[in-house]
Each structure stands twice: as C-alpha cells, then as structure tokens.
Write a protein that holds these residues in place. Structure first.
Motif, PDB file in Angstrom:
ATOM      1  N   ASN A 110       0.860  -1.162   0.000  1.00  0.00           N
ATOM      2  CA  ASN A 110       0.000   0.000   0.000  1.00  0.00           C
ATOM      3  C   ASN A 110       0.901   1.219   0.000  1.00  0.00           C
ATOM      4  OD1 ASN A 110      -1.974   1.868   0.217  1.00  0.00           O
ATOM      5  ND2 ASN A 110      -2.808   1.109   2.144  1.00  0.00           N
ATOM      6  N   PHE A 111       0.786   2.017  -1.025  1.00  0.00           N
ATOM      7  CA  PHE A 111       1.653   3.174  -1.148  1.00  0.00           C
ATOM      8  C   PHE A 111       0.931   4.467  -0.792  1.00  0.00           C
ATOM      9  CE2 PHE A 111       3.155  -0.062  -4.179  1.00  0.00           C
ATOM     10  CZ  PHE A 111       4.369  -0.338  -3.570  1.00  0.00           C
ATOM     11  N   GLN A 112      -0.227   4.348  -0.126  1.00  0.00           N
ATOM     12  CA  GLN A 112      -0.981   5.515   0.305  1.00  0.00           C
ATOM     13  C   GLN A 112      -0.333   6.105   1.567  1.00  0.00           C
ATOM     14  OE1 GLN A 112      -3.724   6.859  -1.139  1.00  0.00           O
ATOM     15  NE2 GLN A 112      -3.687   5.363  -2.785  1.00  0.00           N
ATOM     16  N   LYS A 113      -0.383   7.404   1.694  1.00  0.00           N
ATOM     17  CA  LYS A 113       0.090   8.074   2.906  1.00  0.00           C
ATOM     18  C   LYS A 113      -0.907   7.792   4.030  1.00  0.00           C
ATOM     19  CE  LYS A 113       3.364  10.808   1.033  1.00  0.00           C
ATOM     20  NZ  LYS A 113       4.727  10.401   1.158  1.00  0.00           N
ATOM     21  N   THR A 114      -0.397   7.650   5.249  1.00  0.00           N
ATOM     22  CA  THR A 114      -1.256   7.320   6.382  1.00  0.00           C
ATOM     23  C   THR A 114      -1.029   8.297   7.537  1.00  0.00           C
ATOM     24  OG1 THR A 114       0.372   5.801   7.323  1.00  0.00           O
ATOM     25  CG2 THR A 114      -1.266   4.851   5.818  1.00  0.00           C
ATOM     26  N   TYR A 115      -1.975   8.306   8.455  1.00  0.00           N
ATOM     27  CA  TYR A 115      -1.818   9.039   9.711  1.00  0.00           C
ATOM     28  C   TYR A 115      -2.156   8.079  10.845  1.00  0.00           C
ATOM     29  CZ  TYR A 115      -6.919   9.769   9.405  1.00  0.00           C
ATOM     30  OH  TYR A 115      -8.272   9.598   9.301  1.00  0.00           O
ATOM     31  N   ALA A 121      -2.975   2.833  11.514  1.00  0.00           N
ATOM     32  CA  ALA A 121      -2.486   3.656  10.408  1.00  0.00           C
ATOM     33  C   ALA A 121      -3.643   3.795   9.424  1.00  0.00           C
ATOM     34  CB  ALA A 121      -1.275   3.008   9.748  1.00  0.00           C
ATOM     35  N   GLU A 132      -5.495   5.594   6.187  1.00  0.00           N
ATOM     36  CA  GLU A 132      -5.092   6.252   4.942  1.00  0.00           C
ATOM     37  C   GLU A 132      -5.568   7.698   4.938  1.00  0.00           C
ATOM     38  OE1 GLU A 132      -6.251   4.010   1.512  1.00  0.00           O
ATOM     39  OE2 GLU A 132      -5.448   2.144   2.351  1.00  0.00           O
ATOM     40  N   ASN A 133      -4.728   8.591   4.417  1.00  0.00           N
ATOM     41  CA  ASN A 133      -5.037  10.028   4.399  1.00  0.00           C
ATOM     42  C   ASN A 133      -6.304  10.353   3.622  1.00  0.00           C
ATOM     43  OD1 ASN A 133      -2.934  10.836   5.990  1.00  0.00           O
ATOM     44  ND2 ASN A 133      -1.623  11.470   4.305  1.00  0.00           N
ATOM     45  N   ARG A 134      -6.628   9.558   2.632  1.00  0.00           N
ATOM     46  CA  ARG A 134      -7.802   9.879   1.812  1.00  0.00           C
ATOM     47  C   ARG A 134      -9.114   9.631   2.552  1.00  0.00           C
ATOM     48  NH1 ARG A 134      -8.058   4.997  -2.606  1.00  0.00           N
ATOM     49  NH2 ARG A 134      -7.505   3.324  -1.171  1.00  0.00           N
TER      50      ARG A 134
END
Length: 159
Positions: A35-40, A85, A87-89
């Motif tokens: 998974n190459f999505q940015k996370t928070y 974690a 995903e930012n989206r």
C-alpha cells in the motif's frame, strides 16, 4: 551453447514462479501489504483485544481504510493500546468509535470504525476514546452454561 541458453531460461522461469508463490503466500497470510498511500496514526485503548494482530484490517462499511500498526500493553491503565495507520484519503470525525469484529464465526479479527458526528476530524496522534472490546467465544459459552446451571429444574409431570 544452445543447452546452456535453455537452462538459463528454465532457471529464470522457475525463479519467477517461486517468487510469485512466495508473494501470494505472504499476501494471503496478511503478512505483506503493498500500500503506497500516505497514512496518519491514531491510537485507541481496549480492555480485551482477543486475537487482534498487527497488520489486521481497519474497515468502515466493509471497506479497508487502514491497518493495525502496533499493539502494546499500557501498564498504567492495564489496557491494550492499539495504534492504527489510517489512509489520508479517509477522514473520520473525532467522536468516531472502534469495535473489534470477527470475519465469520471463527475468522480473523479486524477493527470496525463507525463515523461519529463531530465537526472536527481525526488527525495524526489523536486518541479514539469510544471503543468496544472483542467478544471472546469462550466467555459467551461459559456464561450460557452458568445461566443454564443456575435455572431451577423443571418439575416432573405426573402421569
């Protein structure tokens, strides 16, 4: 010369097949997630996490919106601290709640997140306070057995 060229191609094909089988095995065991999505990161505390494991899915409405990043024991509150974690989206209100759910009757456990109604959204480092612990099957069975044992015996009917 022709034989060594064929041996090279066969060896390359076998190596590619072994890598593909290894990739599928790791993916199906949920040990590898590409998974190459940015996370928070957000955290939550639970009284009992049951069989929840790191890398478990975090789902909302059946859609994977993140993963469990870390599980640790908080020796001050005597609870399990779970780091997620997300995903930012995907954004969720601050008053969202978490439940530990099970896929099927005896399947893997995952976290279900239910959106709240707050105006502000969760951000990195926030703590989700509304949590529901895992339902442990052994506890349910023992409660059922104890409640049956506590019931008075039915009187025998006269014939």
């Amino acid at each position: 010369m022709q034989r060594s060229k064929n041996d090279l191609w066969v060896g390359l094909f076998v190596l590619l097949g072994a890598v593909a089988i290894l990739f599928l095995a790791l993916q199906s065991a949920n040990l590898l997630s590409l998974n190459f999505q940015k996370t928070y990161a957000v955290t939550a505390k639970f009284d009992n996490i049951g069989g929840l494991k790191p890398k478990a899915a975090v789902k909302s409405a059946g859609v994977v919106v993140g993963r469990v990043e870390d599980i640790a024991f908080d020796d001050k509150s005597f609870q399990a601290r779970v780091t997620l974690a997300l995903e930012n989206r995907y954004v969720f209100p601050k008053d969202s709640s978490l439940k530990i759910l099970t896929s099927g009757l005896l399947g893997d456990q995952y976290l279900g997140i239910e959106a709240g109604a707050d105006d502000q959204n969760l951000a990195a480092g926030d703590v989700i306070s509304s949590t529901q612990s895992a339902v442990v099957l052994e506890n349910l069975i023992s409660q059922f057995l104890y409640s049956k044992a506590a019931e008075p015996a039915a009187p025998e009917s006269d014939k």
